[in-house]
Design a protein around this motif. Structure first.
Motif, PDB file in Angstrom:
ATOM      1  N   TRP A 285       6.250  10.137   8.561  1.00  0.00           N
ATOM      2  CA  TRP A 285       6.025   9.280   7.395  1.00  0.00           C
ATOM      3  C   TRP A 285       5.939   7.861   7.914  1.00  0.00           C
ATOM      4  CZ3 TRP A 285       4.304  11.700   3.497  1.00  0.00           C
ATOM      5  CH2 TRP A 285       4.820  12.912   3.072  1.00  0.00           C
ATOM      6  N   ALA A 286       4.846   7.183   7.636  1.00  0.00           N
ATOM      7  CA  ALA A 286       4.653   5.845   8.186  1.00  0.00           C
ATOM      8  C   ALA A 286       5.224   4.789   7.252  1.00  0.00           C
ATOM      9  CB  ALA A 286       3.165   5.595   8.400  1.00  0.00           C
ATOM     10  N   ASP A 287       5.865   3.792   7.857  1.00  0.00           N
ATOM     11  CA  ASP A 287       6.211   2.597   7.093  1.00  0.00           C
ATOM     12  C   ASP A 287       5.233   1.499   7.513  1.00  0.00           C
ATOM     13  OD1 ASP A 287       7.154   1.606   9.515  1.00  0.00           O
ATOM     14  OD2 ASP A 287       9.245   2.111   9.076  1.00  0.00           O
ATOM     15  N   ALA A 288       5.558   0.241   7.205  1.00  0.00           N
ATOM     16  CA  ALA A 288       4.569  -0.813   7.461  1.00  0.00           C
ATOM     17  C   ALA A 288       4.578  -1.297   8.913  1.00  0.00           C
ATOM     18  CB  ALA A 288       4.798  -1.976   6.502  1.00  0.00           C
TER      19      ALA A 288
ATOM     20  N   PHE B 292       0.853  -1.195   0.000  1.00  0.00           N
ATOM     21  CA  PHE B 292       0.000   0.000   0.000  1.00  0.00           C
ATOM     22  C   PHE B 292       0.889   1.245   0.000  1.00  0.00           C
ATOM     23  CE2 PHE B 292      -1.974   3.509   2.236  1.00  0.00           C
ATOM     24  CZ  PHE B 292      -3.248   3.576   1.708  1.00  0.00           C
ATOM     25  N   ILE B 293       1.846   1.268   0.895  1.00  0.00           N
ATOM     26  CA  ILE B 293       2.706   2.457   1.031  1.00  0.00           C
ATOM     27  C   ILE B 293       3.522   2.674  -0.251  1.00  0.00           C
ATOM     28  CG2 ILE B 293       4.586   3.481   2.383  1.00  0.00           C
ATOM     29  CD1 ILE B 293       3.338   1.870   4.796  1.00  0.00           C
ATOM     30  N   ASP B 294       4.028   1.585  -0.819  1.00  0.00           N
ATOM     31  CA  ASP B 294       4.795   1.682  -2.081  1.00  0.00           C
ATOM     32  C   ASP B 294       3.938   2.245  -3.206  1.00  0.00           C
ATOM     33  OD1 ASP B 294       6.928   0.625  -0.776  1.00  0.00           O
ATOM     34  OD2 ASP B 294       6.788  -1.372  -1.688  1.00  0.00           O
ATOM     35  N   ALA B 295       2.661   1.867  -3.207  1.00  0.00           N
ATOM     36  CA  ALA B 295       1.765   2.323  -4.285  1.00  0.00           C
ATOM     37  C   ALA B 295       1.645   3.844  -4.293  1.00  0.00           C
ATOM     38  CB  ALA B 295       0.385   1.683  -4.129  1.00  0.00           C
TER      39      ALA B 295
END
Ligand code: GRF
Length: 192
Positions: free
Chosen positions: A138-141, A96-99
């Motif tokens: 900034w959130a990661d997974a 999701f984050i990569d998208a």
């Protein structure tokens, strides 16, 4: 700068963003507001403000991966430059984050890396800290992990309950979220 805001609850932080946009103080386009369950006040107040809304109900999917894929598709449909988790109580996948090119902003009602998770205010109070606060990052997974953009301290007062402390933190959190979005929007407009 187009933003999609994700909520799970009342969306009072989101309301601060809506108000700042309406007042002409914050130059972002609120492309949509989404929730992980039906019936949130966050979605209701957004719809009332004329903002497109959507729900990707976690409980309607067989597993987390299927829900993540559906959420990614729903959010991508609004072509956001930044996705904001504002009281969104679900962990999203790295996919999701990569998208969204890693542009997944989160607010948290504690001074990370202290007291991550769903009960940051309660945990800080239980530990007995005298100062806590809020974090925009900034959130990661992970659970409330990823590079910190802004933080502000809030004192814990004698006699504070989870509710009174959270309300004071949220007053600061709203301001920090709006000012962070302002900086990002200004950066998005600058030639570099
Ligand atoms: C905020 O404190 C957020 O950081 C936390 O939940 C609260 C959301 O409140 N995870 P609201 O829905 O914006 O009123």
């Amino acid at each position: 700068m187009r933003i999609v805001v994700l909520v799970s609850g009342t969306g009072s932080n989101l309301q601060a963003v809506i108000d700042a946009v309406r007042a002409g103080e914050l130059d972002v386009e609120l492309a949509a507001v989404g929730a992980d369950r039906p019936g949130t006040y966050g979605v209701e107040r957004s719809a009332a403000a004329g903002i497109p809304t959507f729900v990707v109900d976690f409980k309607a999917y067989p597993d987390r991966a299927a829900w993540n894929a559906a959420l990614t598709e729903a959010v991508a449909g609004y072509r956001p430059d930044v996705v904001v988790s504002s009281g969104f109580m679900r962990i999203v996948s790295a996919d999701f984050i990569d998208a969204f090119g890693g542009k997944y902003l989160n607010t948290h009602p504690a001074l990370l890396p202290a007291f991550p998770g769903a009960h940051g205010v309660r945990d800080a109070l239980a530990y007995g800290v005298k100062v806590t606060g809020c974090t925009v990052h900034w959130a990661d997974a992970g659970v409330d992990t990823g590079p910190i953009i802004a933080q502000e301290a809030v004192s814990v007062d004698d006699g504070d309950t989870e509710e009174t402390l959270h309300e004071r933190i949220k007053t600061v959190e709203r301001r920090l979220l709006v000012s962070t979005l302002k900086s990002l929007a200004a950066g998005a407009k600058s030639p570099n």
